[in-house]
Design a protein around this motif. Structure first.
Motif, short mmCIF file in Angstrom:
data_model
loop_
_atom_site.label_atom_id
_atom_site.label_comp_id
_atom_site.label_asym_id
_atom_site.label_seq_id
_atom_site.Cartn_x
_atom_site.Cartn_y
_atom_site.Cartn_z
N GLU A 1 0.86 -1.07 -0.16
CA GLU A 1 0.06 0.00 -0.05
C GLU A 1 0.70 1.19 0.02
O GLU A 1 1.71 1.45 0.79
CB GLU A 1 -0.96 0.00 1.18
CG GLU A 1 -1.71 1.41 1.11
CD GLU A 1 -2.85 1.28 2.38
OE1 GLU A 1 -3.05 2.50 2.87
OE2 GLU A 1 -3.10 0.54 3.08
N VAL A 2 0.83 2.16 -1.04
CA VAL A 2 1.41 3.30 -1.14
C VAL A 2 0.78 4.54 -1.62
O VAL A 2 -0.41 4.29 -2.39
CB VAL A 2 2.48 3.04 -2.40
CG1 VAL A 2 3.62 1.70 -1.66
CG2 VAL A 2 1.75 2.70 -3.58
N PRO A 3 1.20 5.85 -1.28
CA PRO A 3 0.63 6.94 -1.75
C PRO A 3 0.55 7.04 -3.35
O PRO A 3 1.50 6.71 -3.97
CB PRO A 3 1.33 8.21 -1.00
CG PRO A 3 2.07 7.68 0.04
CD PRO A 3 2.24 5.99 -0.31
N MET A 4 -0.53 7.58 -3.82
CA MET A 4 -0.61 7.54 -5.37
C MET A 4 0.01 8.64 -6.08
O MET A 4 0.33 8.99 -6.91
CB MET A 4 -1.91 7.24 -5.93
CG MET A 4 -2.53 5.96 -5.39
SD MET A 4 -1.60 4.45 -6.06
CE MET A 4 -1.76 4.69 -7.86
N ASN A 5 0.50 9.55 -4.94
CA ASN A 5 0.99 10.99 -5.41
C ASN A 5 2.00 11.23 -4.65
O ASN A 5 2.02 11.01 -3.45
CB ASN A 5 0.06 11.97 -5.92
CG ASN A 5 -0.97 12.30 -4.48
OD1 ASN A 5 -0.51 12.27 -3.57
ND2 ASN A 5 -2.27 12.47 -5.18
#
Length: 236
Positions: A232-236
């Protein structure tokens, strides 16, 4: 909900003799402008290194670098004075920060080492370089999602300089579960290490990758005994 599917056979591939590697995202001589990254997830390499061989001393900066051995032992040395061997069930992270040199070699001369090399863009740049590794109990991910990377220093996982969470799961055939997104505007990239699974209706096979964003949760079904890595990672 948005999705992107990367079948195992579409990955970039290079065989350097001592190193046989597959690149989910553009890396080295493999370049695909549609596959530069997934949010802040920049590199996902599936590396097989011959006995006694490896990556000589080389620099990094301002990147979170995670190594997850799948088989065999990987010896690490770095400019901070760390010398360590990481094995199956270990997870290693380096915050390269202001700059670090390191090397990685197959510890054994009689067998290959297979490990996932993962790069994540950092949340904060130019931090003091740091190193951490932990060993995780394999029984704690049987029909569970075991947290192995987290931005929370109170977590069981290794700490990452990013709003990212990684989970490993060893799922038995027909097991079903859900994963709830921990932070708004994050996405999840699923990498199938072994076996076959269905994620939100998408059938995935060994070494396939599948990214999902603009959703709150994922449904996961194991179509066979399977091992998965959720990032799970930030998209920006």
């Amino acid at each position: 909900m948005n999705t992107v599917l990367h079948k195992a056979t579409t990955r970039g591939h290079a065989n350097h003799g001592w190193l046989d590697t597959n690149h989910t995202f553009s890396f080295a001589h493999y370049y695909d402008p549609t596959r530069m990254h997934f949010g802040v997830l920049r590199v996902l390499n599936d590396d097989f290194v011959d006995g006694g061989k490896g990556f000589g001393t080389h620099p990094h900066d301002n990147m979170e670098i995670i190594s997850i051995p799948l088989h065999g032992d990987l010896e690490h040395k770095d400019s901070m004075g760390n010398t360590a061997v990481i094995k199956q069930n270990d997870v290693q992270i380096m915050s390269a920060g202001t700059g670090i040199y390191h090397s990685e070699y197959n510890k054994n001369k009689d067998q290959k080492v297979n490990f996932l090399q993962i790069w994540v863009f950092p949340k904060e740049k130019n931090i003091q370089p740091r190193y951490e590794q932990k060993t995780f109990k394999p029984e704690d991910r049987v029909n569970k999602l075991q947290e192995v990377v987290s931005p929370l220093k109170t977590s069981e996982g290794v700490w990452i300089n990013q709003d990212a969470w990684f989970h490993l799961g060893n799922l038995k055939k027909d097991f079903q579960t859900e994963y709830t997104i921990k932070q708004k505007n994050n996405g999840v990239y699923i990498f199938v290490v072994e076996g076959d699974v269905t994620i939100n209706g998408q059938v995935l096979n060994k070494r396939d990758g599948f990214g999902i964003w603009n959703t709150d949760k994922l449904s996961i079904t194991a179509n066979s005994d399977a091992e998965v890595l959720l990032m799970e990672v930030p998209m920006n």
